[in-house]
Design a protein around this motif. Structure first.
Motif, PDB file in Angstrom:
ATOM      1  N   HIS A  40       0.840  -1.199   0.000  1.00  0.00           N
ATOM      2  CA  HIS A  40       0.000   0.000   0.000  1.00  0.00           C
ATOM      3  C   HIS A  40       0.877   1.252   0.000  1.00  0.00           C
ATOM      4  O   HIS A  40       1.197   1.802   1.054  1.00  0.00           O
ATOM      5  N   HIS A  41       1.265   1.703  -1.176  1.00  0.00           N
ATOM      6  CA  HIS A  41       2.187   2.830  -1.294  1.00  0.00           C
ATOM      7  C   HIS A  41       1.844   3.642  -2.535  1.00  0.00           C
ATOM      8  O   HIS A  41       1.589   3.082  -3.599  1.00  0.00           O
ATOM      9  N   ASN A  42       1.848   4.961  -2.397  1.00  0.00           N
ATOM     10  CA  ASN A  42       1.532   5.848  -3.513  1.00  0.00           C
ATOM     11  C   ASN A  42       2.812   6.462  -4.069  1.00  0.00           C
ATOM     12  O   ASN A  42       3.433   7.310  -3.435  1.00  0.00           O
ATOM     13  N   ASN A  52      -0.104  -1.447  -5.029  1.00  0.00           N
ATOM     14  CA  ASN A  52      -1.438  -1.278  -4.483  1.00  0.00           C
ATOM     15  C   ASN A  52      -1.789  -2.419  -3.549  1.00  0.00           C
ATOM     16  O   ASN A  52      -1.265  -3.507  -3.658  1.00  0.00           O
ATOM     17  N   MET A  58      -7.885   0.524   5.252  1.00  0.00           N
ATOM     18  CA  MET A  58      -6.781   1.343   4.773  1.00  0.00           C
ATOM     19  C   MET A  58      -7.285   2.359   3.757  1.00  0.00           C
ATOM     20  O   MET A  58      -8.203   2.081   2.984  1.00  0.00           O
ATOM     21  N   PRO A  59      -6.700   3.566   3.732  1.00  0.00           N
ATOM     22  CA  PRO A  59      -7.125   4.563   2.748  1.00  0.00           C
ATOM     23  C   PRO A  59      -6.746   4.134   1.340  1.00  0.00           C
ATOM     24  O   PRO A  59      -5.838   3.324   1.143  1.00  0.00           O
ATOM     25  N   VAL A  61      -5.012   4.157  -2.196  1.00  0.00           N
ATOM     26  CA  VAL A  61      -3.630   4.512  -2.524  1.00  0.00           C
ATOM     27  C   VAL A  61      -3.532   5.958  -2.984  1.00  0.00           C
ATOM     28  O   VAL A  61      -2.617   6.690  -2.609  1.00  0.00           O
ATOM     29  N   ASP A  63      -5.094   8.444  -2.062  1.00  0.00           N
ATOM     30  CA  ASP A  63      -5.247   9.397  -0.960  1.00  0.00           C
ATOM     31  C   ASP A  63      -4.010   9.479  -0.075  1.00  0.00           C
ATOM     32  O   ASP A  63      -3.939  10.329   0.815  1.00  0.00           O
ATOM     33  N   LEU A  64      -3.050   8.596  -0.297  1.00  0.00           N
ATOM     34  CA  LEU A  64      -1.830   8.602   0.501  1.00  0.00           C
ATOM     35  C   LEU A  64      -0.861   9.662  -0.013  1.00  0.00           C
ATOM     36  O   LEU A  64      -0.922  10.059  -1.180  1.00  0.00           O
ATOM     37  N   ALA A  94       5.721   2.042   2.376  1.00  0.00           N
ATOM     38  CA  ALA A  94       4.415   1.817   3.003  1.00  0.00           C
ATOM     39  C   ALA A  94       4.541   1.829   4.526  1.00  0.00           C
ATOM     40  O   ALA A  94       3.854   1.084   5.226  1.00  0.00           O
TER      41      ALA A  94
END
Length: 256
Positions: A40-42, A52, A58-59, A61, A63-64, A94
């Motif tokens: 989970h990392h943008n 993803n 969790m928000p 991706v 939105d990060l 992440a």
């Protein structure tokens, strides 16, 4: 690695923007996997190209915060003579240090109730006290102004001590199996202090894992993945030599 790949006879450390062909093959393989690793990392790319993870509370991706990342690949020969590659990311990804398919950190500072976490909570308490006194502004008494100066000094000393303690927990191996702390490496290289973040880059992580597990390092390179930061010239999928400020002294020891 695939048959016919050019394997270097001696270690190849990329010095410009032209990785060894074996590193290009390894990097291409890693980049093709980045979109499906479930982390989970943008990275600031299109959603289909961001690492993803779905579901839960969790928000999304998108939105990060956007955080591009330097990745590294190290082509190695195993103790039984097989060639392949190791992969690593610089810093954290992440919010964590450990992700499948990547080597672990040299020192994990995120363990629960570690000296670093305890020290950071103490630092937060000092910052909160300083903030409250600053909010009081001109209404504070002379004694409170002295207290504010004392708290600022305490914060600086605590922060410096915590960072030095952290660096003393980073110990690196070289080819011969010798070990040195991060503080010692930078001190012997003529630095007054090691720079913040030293020891967390991909290159040293990769070599440390290789030496710990008996792999022979053959070729190393790094590439940027994600949106370029405003203050830097790093470009998505472009290759870069290991950084001079944080990595050169460490790699100088590790490759000795």
């Amino acid at each position: 690695m695939a048959a016919g790949v050019d394997i270097p006879d001696s270690f190849s450390l990329m010095g410009g923007h032209n990785p060894h062909p074996a590193c290009l093959l390894a990097a291409d393989d890693l980049q093709s996997r980045l979109a499906s690793l479930g982390i989970h990392h943008n990275f600031g790319l299109t959603i289909s190209n961001d690492i993803n993870a779905a579901g839960g509370s969790m928000p999304a991706v998108a939105d990060l915060p956007v955080i591009g990342k330097m990745f590294g690949v190290l082509v190695v020969r195993s103790p039984v003579g097989e060639c392949g590659y190791l992969s690593a990311f610089s810093g954290k990804m992440a919010g964590g240090n450990h992700h499948a398919g990547f080597v672990p950190p040299v020192f994990d500072s995120l363990t629960e109730n570690s000296f670093l976490n305890v020290g950071m909570r103490e630092l937060t308490a000092i910052n909160d006290a300083i903030r409250q006194l600053e909010i009081d502004g001109g209404t504070v008494l002379k004694e409170n102004k002295l207290e504010l100066a004392g708290l600022r000094l305490k914060r600086r000393q605590h922060s410096t001590s915590l960072q030095q303690q952290l660096f003393d927990h980073y110990h690196f191996l070289n080819r011969k199996g010798d070990s040195k702390s991060l503080n010692t490496i930078f001190s012997e290289a003529g630095y007054r202090n090691a720079p913040s973040g030293a020891g967390e880059c991909a290159g040293p992580k990769l070599l440390q894992f290789a030496f710990l597990h008996g792999y022979e390092p053959l070729a190393l390179t790094e590439f940027w993945w994600g949106k370029s930061p405003k203050s830097a010239t790093w470009k998505h999928q472009h290759f870069y030599a290991c950084c001079k400020e944080k990595c050169e002294p460490i790699l100088g020891f590790m490759l000795s």
